[in-house]
Design a protein around this motif. Sequence first.
Motif, PDB file in Angstrom:
ATOM      1  N   PHE A  67      19.376  17.155 -22.721  1.00  0.00           N
ATOM      2  CA  PHE A  67      18.791  17.596 -23.563  1.00  0.00           C
ATOM      3  C   PHE A  67      19.329  18.591 -22.326  1.00  0.00           C
ATOM      4  O   PHE A  67      19.106  20.142 -22.455  1.00  0.00           O
ATOM      5  CB  PHE A  67      16.754  17.721 -23.533  1.00  0.00           C
ATOM      6  N   TYR A  68      19.183  18.414 -20.912  1.00  0.00           N
ATOM      7  CA  TYR A  68      17.693  19.425 -19.833  1.00  0.00           C
ATOM      8  C   TYR A  68      19.825  19.810 -19.822  1.00  0.00           C
ATOM      9  O   TYR A  68      19.933  21.024 -19.127  1.00  0.00           O
ATOM     10  CB  TYR A  68      18.158  18.669 -18.661  1.00  0.00           C
TER      11      TYR A  68
ATOM     12  N   ASN B  78       9.432  18.685 -29.674  1.00  0.00           N
ATOM     13  CA  ASN B  78      10.762  19.179 -29.358  1.00  0.00           C
ATOM     14  C   ASN B  78      11.549  19.231 -30.415  1.00  0.00           C
ATOM     15  O   ASN B  78      12.171  17.654 -29.812  1.00  0.00           O
ATOM     16  CB  ASN B  78      11.309  20.563 -28.097  1.00  0.00           C
TER      17      ASN B  78
ATOM     18  N   VAL C 143      10.218  20.603 -16.427  1.00  0.00           N
ATOM     19  CA  VAL C 143      11.165  19.223 -16.377  1.00  0.00           C
ATOM     20  C   VAL C 143      10.312  17.883 -16.391  1.00  0.00           C
ATOM     21  O   VAL C 143       9.412  17.898 -14.643  1.00  0.00           O
ATOM     22  CB  VAL C 143      12.197  19.520 -15.504  1.00  0.00           C
TER      23      VAL C 143
ATOM     24  N   THR D 283       9.444  24.865 -13.472  1.00  0.00           N
ATOM     25  CA  THR D 283      10.579  25.694 -13.342  1.00  0.00           C
ATOM     26  C   THR D 283      10.061  26.887 -13.398  1.00  0.00           C
ATOM     27  O   THR D 283      11.583  27.655 -13.350  1.00  0.00           O
ATOM     28  CB  THR D 283      11.236  24.722 -13.152  1.00  0.00           C
ATOM     29  N   SER D 284       9.217  27.413 -14.319  1.00  0.00           N
ATOM     30  CA  SER D 284       9.580  28.373 -14.446  1.00  0.00           C
ATOM     31  C   SER D 284       9.273  30.213 -13.121  1.00  0.00           C
ATOM     32  O   SER D 284       9.257  30.651 -13.686  1.00  0.00           O
ATOM     33  CB  SER D 284       7.453  28.894 -15.842  1.00  0.00           C
TER      34      SER D 284
ATOM     35  N   ARG E 202      18.445  29.138 -23.442  1.00  0.00           N
ATOM     36  CA  ARG E 202      17.409  29.588 -22.259  1.00  0.00           C
ATOM     37  C   ARG E 202      16.797  28.238 -21.003  1.00  0.00           C
ATOM     38  O   ARG E 202      16.501  27.558 -21.382  1.00  0.00           O
ATOM     39  CB  ARG E 202      16.277  30.059 -23.459  1.00  0.00           C
ATOM     40  N   LYS E 203      15.914  28.911 -20.461  1.00  0.00           N
ATOM     41  CA  LYS E 203      15.468  28.422 -18.992  1.00  0.00           C
ATOM     42  C   LYS E 203      14.366  27.234 -19.625  1.00  0.00           C
ATOM     43  O   LYS E 203      13.473  27.484 -20.400  1.00  0.00           O
ATOM     44  CB  LYS E 203      14.663  29.506 -18.064  1.00  0.00           C
ATOM     45  N   ILE E 204      14.412  26.204 -19.127  1.00  0.00           N
ATOM     46  CA  ILE E 204      13.109  25.558 -19.596  1.00  0.00           C
ATOM     47  C   ILE E 204      12.360  25.438 -18.672  1.00  0.00           C
ATOM     48  O   ILE E 204      12.203  25.634 -16.939  1.00  0.00           O
ATOM     49  CB  ILE E 204      14.308  23.556 -19.084  1.00  0.00           C
ATOM     50  N   ASN E 205      10.747  25.728 -18.297  1.00  0.00           N
ATOM     51  CA  ASN E 205       9.663  26.039 -17.866  1.00  0.00           C
ATOM     52  C   ASN E 205       9.498  24.784 -17.000  1.00  0.00           C
ATOM     53  O   ASN E 205       8.763  24.502 -15.643  1.00  0.00           O
ATOM     54  CB  ASN E 205       8.997  26.588 -18.175  1.00  0.00           C
TER      55      ASN E 205
ATOM     56  N   VAL F 202      15.202  17.196 -28.485  1.00  0.00           N
ATOM     57  CA  VAL F 202      15.234  16.531 -27.685  1.00  0.00           C
ATOM     58  C   VAL F 202      14.207  14.823 -28.818  1.00  0.00           C
ATOM     59  O   VAL F 202      14.902  13.871 -28.514  1.00  0.00           O
ATOM     60  CB  VAL F 202      14.172  16.224 -26.954  1.00  0.00           C
TER      61      VAL F 202
END
Length: 219
Positions: A55-56, A2, A66, A99-100, A61-64, A5
């Motif tokens: 970044f977090y 990414n 961490v 965290t998905s 959108r949701k981060i799956n 990041v």
Amino acid sequence: MNKAVVTKPNSLQWQFFMGCVNKLFNPEIKSRFNSLPNPNKAQLKFEVEDKLKKFYLKPGRKINFVFQLIHKKDLRNIFIDDDDPYPDVGGYSVLIRDTSKELTPNHNLTEKDIKENMKSASVSLGWIAEKLNFTKFISIIGYESIDYSKRKPTPALNKVINPKIQLEYQSILDSRFPAGRVPWLGFQAGQDFRNHPLHPSRGYQWLFQSKLGIPCNDK
């Protein structure tokens, strides 16, 4: 990788981070960072954590997944025993959290849903006592209130969430959006012997003031 990041994939801190990730999935590999001095490794860890944190915390959108980079001595404070051979590179390990499938609240509130109304008014009466070296006295009666003209904020949560969690979120919103009213009494006393109200070069000024709120039985 990414790019939001990792702006420089070949930088030393990201090579160190990827070395820790590769070590987690393949504990048999050797890392060149094991021989790096401890202060240098600590600096690389700090730089990686700083980038990941920024970044977090970005909206989007949701981060799956961490990632967290920690020192191996802190593993036992989480879930790893001292005897557990958790992979590390030079004393640093990577933790990955999925965290998905975690449910996150969607309050879905806008300015159109909640309109906050604040009202206030006050009446004051003042006089100057010549016998007390022209001291000013002011008495004030005031009233303040806050309420919501449309609807009380409520969390819009997934239906599968336990009702107890719904109540917990509701209590948080209630504390963030309190409605109420308070009448109050105020008193001021002071003197102003400055030679100019905006650009004084000599003289003095003093002021004593107090404010007393009267409780209301709001439900």
